[in-house]
Design a protein around this motif. Structure first.
Motif, PDB file in Angstrom:
ATOM      1  N   VAL A  15       0.463  -1.518  -0.102  1.00 25.52           N
ATOM      2  CA  VAL A  15       0.036   0.003  -0.501  1.00 25.52           C
ATOM      3  C   VAL A  15       0.893   1.068  -0.318  1.00 25.52           C
ATOM      4  O   VAL A  15       0.596   2.260  -0.847  1.00 25.52           O
ATOM      5  N   SER A  16       2.245   1.501   0.571  1.00 24.01           N
ATOM      6  CA  SER A  16       3.069   2.139   0.733  1.00 24.01           C
ATOM      7  C   SER A  16       3.263   2.795  -0.936  1.00 24.01           C
ATOM      8  O   SER A  16       3.334   3.864  -1.349  1.00 24.01           O
ATOM      9  N   ILE A  17       3.717   2.245  -1.829  1.00 25.92           N
ATOM     10  CA  ILE A  17       4.022   2.003  -2.531  1.00 25.92           C
ATOM     11  C   ILE A  17       2.399   2.729  -4.308  1.00 25.92           C
ATOM     12  O   ILE A  17       2.266   3.355  -4.281  1.00 25.92           O
ATOM     13  N   ARG A  18       1.311   2.137  -3.344  1.00 22.02           N
ATOM     14  CA  ARG A  18      -0.074   1.735  -4.264  1.00 22.02           C
ATOM     15  C   ARG A  18      -0.272   3.454  -3.934  1.00 22.02           C
ATOM     16  O   ARG A  18      -0.973   3.976  -4.825  1.00 22.02           O
ATOM     17  N   GLU A  19      -0.117   4.219  -2.567  1.00 20.87           N
ATOM     18  CA  GLU A  19      -1.238   5.447  -2.203  1.00 20.87           C
ATOM     19  C   GLU A  19       0.032   6.628  -3.107  1.00 20.87           C
ATOM     20  O   GLU A  19      -0.537   7.428  -3.400  1.00 20.87           O
ATOM     21  N   CYS A  50      -8.492   2.101  -4.932  1.00 24.44           N
ATOM     22  CA  CYS A  50      -7.046   1.538  -4.019  1.00 24.44           C
ATOM     23  C   CYS A  50      -6.221   0.743  -3.636  1.00 24.44           C
ATOM     24  O   CYS A  50      -5.230   0.552  -2.935  1.00 24.44           O
ATOM     25  N   ASN A  51      -7.102   0.047  -4.550  1.00 23.19           N
ATOM     26  CA  ASN A  51      -5.659  -1.879  -4.674  1.00 23.19           C
ATOM     27  C   ASN A  51      -5.074  -2.099  -6.238  1.00 23.19           C
ATOM     28  O   ASN A  51      -4.238  -2.807  -5.896  1.00 23.19           O
ATOM     29  N   ARG A  52      -5.686  -0.738  -7.358  1.00 29.22           N
ATOM     30  CA  ARG A  52      -4.730  -1.030  -8.436  1.00 29.22           C
ATOM     31  C   ARG A  52      -4.332   0.562  -8.899  1.00 29.22           C
ATOM     32  O   ARG A  52      -5.354   1.137  -9.002  1.00 29.22           O
ATOM     33  N   THR A  53      -3.367   0.243  -9.389  1.00 29.32           N
ATOM     34  CA  THR A  53      -3.393   0.965 -10.336  1.00 29.32           C
ATOM     35  C   THR A  53      -2.445   1.323 -12.100  1.00 29.32           C
ATOM     36  O   THR A  53      -2.109   0.553 -12.051  1.00 29.32           O
ATOM     37  N   GLU A  54      -3.722   1.481 -13.522  1.00 30.29           N
ATOM     38  CA  GLU A  54      -3.015   0.891 -13.836  1.00 30.29           C
ATOM     39  C   GLU A  54      -3.283   2.218 -14.971  1.00 30.29           C
ATOM     40  O   GLU A  54      -4.485   2.665 -15.507  1.00 30.29           O
ATOM     41  N   PHE A  55      -2.404   2.203 -15.987  1.00 22.41           N
ATOM     42  CA  PHE A  55      -2.241   3.454 -17.450  1.00 22.41           C
ATOM     43  C   PHE A  55      -2.952   2.085 -18.648  1.00 22.41           C
ATOM     44  O   PHE A  55      -1.816   1.493 -18.905  1.00 22.41           O
ATOM     45  N   TYR A  56      -3.645   2.795 -19.083  1.00 20.51           N
ATOM     46  CA  TYR A  56      -3.857   1.811 -20.394  1.00 20.51           C
ATOM     47  C   TYR A  56      -3.800   2.898 -21.579  1.00 20.51           C
ATOM     48  O   TYR A  56      -4.349   3.998 -21.667  1.00 20.51           O
ATOM     49  N   CYS A  57      -3.285   2.337 -22.995  1.00 22.37           N
ATOM     50  CA  CYS A  57      -2.537   3.355 -23.654  1.00 22.37           C
ATOM     51  C   CYS A  57      -2.666   2.632 -25.084  1.00 22.37           C
ATOM     52  O   CYS A  57      -2.321   2.228 -25.171  1.00 22.37           O
ATOM     53  N   THR A  58      -2.947   3.923 -26.299  1.00 24.62           N
ATOM     54  CA  THR A  58      -2.418   3.087 -27.952  1.00 24.62           C
ATOM     55  C   THR A  58      -1.633   3.871 -27.716  1.00 24.62           C
ATOM     56  O   THR A  58      -1.304   5.014 -27.819  1.00 24.62           O
ATOM     57  N   ALA A  59      -0.398   3.682 -28.501  1.00 26.60           N
ATOM     58  CA  ALA A  59       1.286   3.882 -28.552  1.00 26.60           C
ATOM     59  C   ALA A  59       1.234   3.657 -30.621  1.00 26.60           C
ATOM     60  O   ALA A  59       1.489   2.405 -30.398  1.00 26.60           O
ATOM     61  N   THR A  60       2.160   4.338 -31.052  1.00 25.50           N
ATOM     62  CA  THR A  60       3.102   4.100 -32.067  1.00 25.50           C
ATOM     63  C   THR A  60       3.984   3.230 -31.383  1.00 25.50           C
ATOM     64  O   THR A  60       4.981   2.400 -32.430  1.00 25.50           O
ATOM     65  N   THR A  61       4.288   3.127 -30.035  1.00 27.90           N
ATOM     66  CA  THR A  61       5.856   1.421 -30.367  1.00 27.90           C
ATOM     67  C   THR A  61       5.057   0.982 -28.654  1.00 27.90           C
ATOM     68  O   THR A  61       3.959   1.244 -27.714  1.00 27.90           O
TER      69      THR A  61
END
Length: 419
Positions: A15-19, A50-61
């Motif tokens: 949780v110390s990293i998640r926050e 509180c349980n996850r952070t996720e980054f969704y992208c479409t990218a050229t790479t």
């Protein structure tokens, strides 16, 4: 174009990293805009709970370092502090991951339904920020469809797997209308907060929260339009309660047989439903002997929860099969997008040929050529224009022994043997 995501969750990071990597609602729009303006990023969305952070992208790479560098800069945290906890998904793996997350298959509590609402919030935030495009927008919509199908076709979320939820569901079975009942919750910890939330969602009539520290009881009661009392006031309010759920850290019972018996007399022996979620017990075991009391302990509920977890695991296996099919559907849609520009170019070329042939036919009509003759010339001219280039290409393919192109042409045009 690549679908790519990086993230952390309760399994990979403390949780110390998640926050430190959380993105609250007040900074979500600006964060999405910053991410989207990176040169290599075409679309972006952020899921932050509180349980996850996720980054969704479409990218050229497919280079995840671009996202890592942005997170490091955005949150003012060294990349070395969080990269050991990261996971990365691309293309079909990302599609499957999003489907599993939305269905609750990747949650701390298997099959929990709240994550789907959180996914919808992430979609809405990205939509309002203008950072969604065709591919990521379609992926979110298909994610919601897959989650709905799993919920409809399996028992993944039909059985309670937390003691708080199990207690509330049991109360619903005993009382016809929770809206007409008063619930007295003893304690102010996480379990009682979750119980209050479930009761509120199910339309409980009134909530009273009792705690040794009044301020904690008051802070929690305010969230659910409830009424707070100190633990010392419990005898004066016990008779008001149709439902009593207790979860404290007390080493001694808080409710004894005599106190409950007095409350029953004030209630004219109107039944009380009581659940003791504490270890050691908050409610004396002898209370169960009273005729108008239905007392359940955490052990009673745990047996139900264990059975329900087994049921959810079986449902999860069915859910994985549904997800396999849904991933294939979305990949087929993605592949079709690769041909979209070719289809548009072919249609544009055909429309040009149509317009040129039509103009000539109109000119013939204006010059006095009979309509039937003009139509015949139109049909002949348009047919020649449409088949000229494909015919020339097929002929060239035969001369160069490109039998694969000839076979492809027969399949594309669905040709049958004329001989």
């Amino acid at each position: 174009m690549t679908l790519i995501a990086v993230g952390i969750n309760y399994n990979t990071a403390p949780v110390s990293i998640r926050e430190r990597l959380s993105f609250p609602a007040e900074i979500m729009e600006s964060s999405l805009q910053e991410l989207w303006h990176i040169k290599e990023i075409n679309e972006a969305a952020i899921l932050s709970t509180c349980n996850r952070t996720e980054f969704y992208c479409t990218a050229t790479t497919a280079n995840k370092q671009i996202l890592i560098d942005w997170v490091s800069q955005s949150k003012q945290i060294s990349a070395a502090d969080f990269t050991p906890y990261l996971y990365c998904h691309t293309d079909s793996d990302l599609i499957r991951h999003m489907f599993r997350v939305a269905c609750g298959l990747d949650s701390m509590i298997l099959g929990e339904p709240q994550i789907l609402g959180q996914m919808k919030t992430a979609y809405q935030a990205a939509y309002e920020a203008g950072t969604l495009g065709k591919r990521l927008g379609k992926l979110f919509q298909h994610t919601f469809t897959a989650a709905k199908k799993v919920r409809t076709d399996t028992a993944i979320g039909s059985s309670p797997v937390s003691v708080a939820f199990a207690a509330v569901q049991l109360a619903q079975q005993i009382f016809d209308k929770l809206s007409e009942q008063t619930a007295l919750l003893i304690g102010a910890g996480e379990t009682i907060e979750l119980t209050a939330r479930h009761l509120s969602q199910q339309g409980i009539g009134r909530i009273i929260i009792a705690n040794r520290t009044y301020d904690k009881a008051h802070a929690l009661a305010m969230q659910f339009n409830g009424y707070a009392i100190a633990l010392s006031e419990l005898p004066a309010h016990l008779a008001e309660a149709d439902i009593v759920i207790s979860s404290t850290a007390s080493q001694l019972p808080i409710l004894g047989k005599g106190r409950v018996e007095s409350a029953l007399k004030k209630r004219k022996h109107k039944p009380m439903f009581m659940v003791d979620l504490a270890v050691p017990r908050d409610i004396e075991a002898e209370v169960e002997q009273l005729r108008d009391v239905y007392l359940y302990t955490i052990d009673d509920l745990q047996n139900t929860i264990d059975q329900n977890m087994n049921s959810r695991r079986l449902a999860a296996e069915q859910a994985e099969e549904i997800i396999d099919t849904q991933v294939d559907y979305f990949l087929a849609w993605l592949r079709a997008q690769g041909a979209q520009s070719t289809i548009q170019d072919y249609r544009h070329q055909a429309e040009q040929s149509r317009d040129e042939a039509l103009q000539k036919a109109m000119a013939l009509l204006k010059s006095g050529v009979p309509a039937e003759q003009a139509l015949n010339r139109l049909a002949h001219s348009l047919t020649n224009k449409l088949i000229h280039t494909p015919s020339a290409q097929i002929r060239a393919a035969a001369e160069n022994e490109r039998h694969d192109l000839i076979a492809a042409a027969r399949e594309i045009f669905k040709l049958t043997n004329s001989q």
